[in-house]
Design an enzyme around this catalytic site. Structure first.
Site, PDB file in Angstrom:
ATOM      1  N   ALA A 291       0.819  -1.229   0.000  1.00 34.76           N
ATOM      2  CA  ALA A 291       0.000   0.000   0.000  1.00 34.76           C
ATOM      3  C   ALA A 291       0.847   1.271   0.000  1.00 34.76           C
ATOM      4  O   ALA A 291       0.739   2.111  -0.907  1.00 34.76           O
ATOM      5  CB  ALA A 291      -0.944  -0.021   1.198  1.00 34.76           C
TER       6      ALA A 291
ATOM      7  N   SER B  99       2.027  -4.519  -4.562  1.00 35.11           N
ATOM      8  CA  SER B  99       0.763  -3.844  -4.860  1.00 35.11           C
ATOM      9  C   SER B  99      -0.434  -4.778  -5.012  1.00 35.11           C
ATOM     10  O   SER B  99      -1.072  -4.819  -6.061  1.00 35.11           O
ATOM     11  CB  SER B  99       0.945  -3.018  -6.149  1.00 35.11           C
TER      12      SER B  99
ATOM     13  N   CYS C 166      -6.545  -5.752   1.895  1.00 37.95           N
ATOM     14  CA  CYS C 166      -7.862  -5.634   2.519  1.00 37.95           C
ATOM     15  C   CYS C 166      -8.841  -6.679   1.988  1.00 37.95           C
ATOM     16  O   CYS C 166      -9.814  -7.017   2.662  1.00 37.95           O
ATOM     17  CB  CYS C 166      -8.414  -4.225   2.304  1.00 37.95           C
TER      18      CYS C 166
ATOM     19  N   VAL D 214      15.446  -5.625   2.545  1.00 39.58           N
ATOM     20  CA  VAL D 214      16.415  -4.646   3.036  1.00 39.58           C
ATOM     21  C   VAL D 214      16.687  -5.002   4.496  1.00 39.58           C
ATOM     22  O   VAL D 214      15.763  -5.025   5.318  1.00 39.58           O
ATOM     23  CB  VAL D 214      15.872  -3.211   2.881  1.00 39.58           C
TER      24      VAL D 214
END
Ligand SMILES: Cc1cc2nc3c(=O)[nH]c(=O)nc-3n(C[C@H](O)[C@H](O)[C@H](O)COP(=O)(O)OP(=O)(O)OC[C@H]3O[C@@H](n4cnc5c(N)ncnc54)[C@H](O)[C@@H]3O)c2cc1C
Length: 561
Positions: free
Chosen positions: A12, A40, A44, A81
């Site tokens: 999001a 992406s 929900c 990361v």
């Protein structure tokens, strides 16, 4: 020189930041790192993929290939990361295949989201224990159900994700929903949550309230009370915590809520690093503090704000009301602003209006009661929050109120607002107007009220409860000990009413009893109270607890119509 911007997290917040950055800066090099295989997607909609309401294949809104083709955004999936070197302005990246490397940045945007909390209980590592955070979790749950021919499930935690998961699993499984608090969906007031609890019970979901999880055992979950519930499958949904390890390890400031502290532009304590979404704090002006809000709109908006700031655009940050919505089977609930607990914790003098009109003209197909509760400050009438539950469009009413609330609106604004109307979707005087008018009547002392939560105590104390519904309605079910004096007979039977004690008046939804309160006040009765929401709200308020605890009902028969 062209900026080099790295983004951590590709759903999001991260995807929103990347897209906005490209719209503002055609020359920047933008690299988005996502530790999972997808970017992406609609988190929900994940619960709805468990019932098939949402096609699992349609959850994905963007692919790395399309992000590159359309926006020249480099997406590196399966790339976590793992560290930030702020002095060198670089991050360490670990690929799923094992390779690690460093990547430098001019700006870094952290959108790593939140992670599900797993309680430290025996059995939590069993293969039938799941959380629901991403598309892989949802796929794993669906696969487990299919491969193991699962018939029962326990969902632990009655928050948004737990309730949505329970409702969707109930399409194919026998589901128990366990919640340690005394209600599901604690952002809702206790009375509003009862309506949704009834809906779950009506659809065969077993509810265990005031009962946490103690252990996962063979084919069952043991609850804190010692009770065991069958569970071929367990979904843990007791909450999420912001993913802050990267930020903490890099020495970035963490806020009191445990999420990354940011300024109004989304900048962390390092001016080259921004953060947004579930991992970062947001301003909560009604609560007069910053805090966490795990919701999609704030994640997307704050990510956009961070992108704007990186490109030199800043604007006012008004913070969030915390508006949310949820659907449980066919019933919807929506809320905005402060709930009763918040208001009491903030010690704001307050009252509330509770109305239950039809959501559209009652003769129209599909018309059904809409429960709308609006909290306001006294004596100013300033709106504080609102909650609505119904099968029509409670969310629309809450959206209207949210818009007014955000602008510091009052009950007058609510009563005055010019809304669209046609019989299939509203009444000329909408629930929103009615709530404003009822609130104004309370504010100006036109009548007084008690909440349905007080009625059990009144019944036990033998209080004078006057039922002003018609005789047939009373006969079909009434509050134990209540006296029936229909509104149509009230003027002729005033002599039957005691003068020396408070009168608690109710009808079906509170409207006729309001008329009765006005009439009684005009005839000299001084201590008169309307029961807010009346018999309909009372039955809904009492029902789930009666069923779950086995206590004696205070009504002779429930009436939910
Ligand atoms: C089941 C479910 C239902 C929901 N329903 C609603 C709803 O109805 N309404 C609503 O408003 N909100 C809802 N939400 C909440 C909403 O989805 C989140 O608030 C929103 O997705 C947060 O966005 P985010 O970018 O902060 O985090 P996310 O969307 O979770 O994205 C974070 C991403 O970062 C990745 N990541 C984490 N750490 C690293 C790292 N070190 N390196 C690389 N990648 C990393 C993660 O893999 C993840 O994909 C729901 C959430 C869930 C899980």
């Amino acid at each position: 020189m062209a900026k080099k911007i790295l983004i951590v997290g590709g759903v999001a917040g991260g995807a929103s930041a990347a897209a906005r950055l490209r719209r503002l800066d055609e020359t920047a090099r933008i690299i988005l790192f996502e530790k999972g295989p997808h970017i992406s997607y609609s988190s929900c909609a994940l619960p709805y993929s468990l019932s098939g309401t949402a096609d699992p294949a349609s959850l994905f809104l963007m692919t790395p290939e399309r992000f590159w083709a359309q926006h020249r955004i480099e997406v590196r999936t399966d790339s976590e990361v793992t560290a930030i070197d702020r002095a060198a302005r670089s991050v360490r990246v670990a690929e799923a295949g094992g390779r690690t490397y460093d990547e430098s940045y001019d700006y870094l945007v952290l959108c790593p989201g939140a992670e599900p909390i797993l309680p430290p209980i025996p059995g939590r590592d069993r293969p039938n224990v799941f959380t629901l955070k991403d598309t892989e979790d949802a796929a794993a749950i669906r696969q487990y159900i299919a491969e193991h021919h699962a018939r029962t499930a326990a969902v632990i935690g009655g928050g948004f994700i737990g309730v949505e998961t329970a409702a969707n699993l109930a399409a194919s499984l026998d589901v128990t929903l366990a919640e340690a608090a005394d209600q599901i969906l604690t952002p809702l007031d206790h009375d509003m949550a009862q309506i949704l609890q009834k809906e779950l019970l009506d659809h065969g979901v077993h509810l265990a309230l005031r009962d946490g999880v103690a252990a996962v055992e063979d084919g069952a979950v043991r609850l804190a009370s010692g009770r065991t519930v069958p569970a071929d499958l367990v979904v843990m949904a007791i909450g999420v915590r912001p993913r802050t390890a990267l930020a903490r390890d890099a020495g970035l400031a963490i806020g009191a809520s445990g999420a990354i502290a940011v300024d109004a532009d989304g900048r962390t304590s390092d001016p080259a690093i921004f953060a947004a979404g579930d991992a970062a704090e947001v301003a909560l002006p009604l609560l007069r503090r910053t805090g966490r809000l795990s919701l999609a709109f704030p994640a997307q908006k704050e990510a956009r704000r961070a992108a704007d700031a990186i490109c030199g655009r800043t604007g006012p940050n008004r913070g969030y009301l915390g508006s949310f919505g949820i659907e449980v089977f066919g019933l919807r609930a929506a809320a905005t602003g402060l709930n009763e607990r918040d208001i009491e914790a903030l010690r704001i003098p307050h009252d509330f209006a509770y109305v239950i009109p039809f959501d559209r003209v009652s003769l129209m197909p599909g018309a059904s009661p809409l429960h709308l509760k609006v909290h306001f400050e006294t004596p100013t009438g300033r709106l504080l929050g609102a909650q609505a539950v119904g099968r029509g469009a409670p969310d629309r009413r809450i959206d209207v109120i949210a818009a007014l609330l955000a602008k510091g609106g009052t009950l007058e604004d609510l009563a005055d607002i010019d809304l669209c109307y046609a019989p299939p979707f509203a009444t000329a005087k909408d629930a929103v107007h009615l709530a404003g008018l009822v609130g104004l009547n309370l504010l100006y002392g036109e009548f007084r009220q008690v909440p349905v939560a007080a009625v059990r105590g009144l019944v036990e104390a033998g209080a004078a409860i006057i039922d002003v519904r018609e005789r047939g309605e009373y006969a079909a079910g009434h509050i134990r000990g209540a006296v029936n004096l229909p509104l149509s007979e009230l003027r002729d039977r005033l002599g039957e009413l005691p003068q020396d004690r408070p009168l608690y008046v109710h009808c079906r939804s509170g409207q006729r009893s309001y008329y009765a309160c006005r009439l009684l006040a005009a005839r000299g009765f001084r201590d008169v109270y309307n029961i807010a929401g009346s018999y309909l709200a009372l039955c809904l308020y009492e029902y789930a607890e009666d069923r779950l605890t086995g206590r004696a009902p205070i009504v002779t028969a429930y009436n939910f119509q």
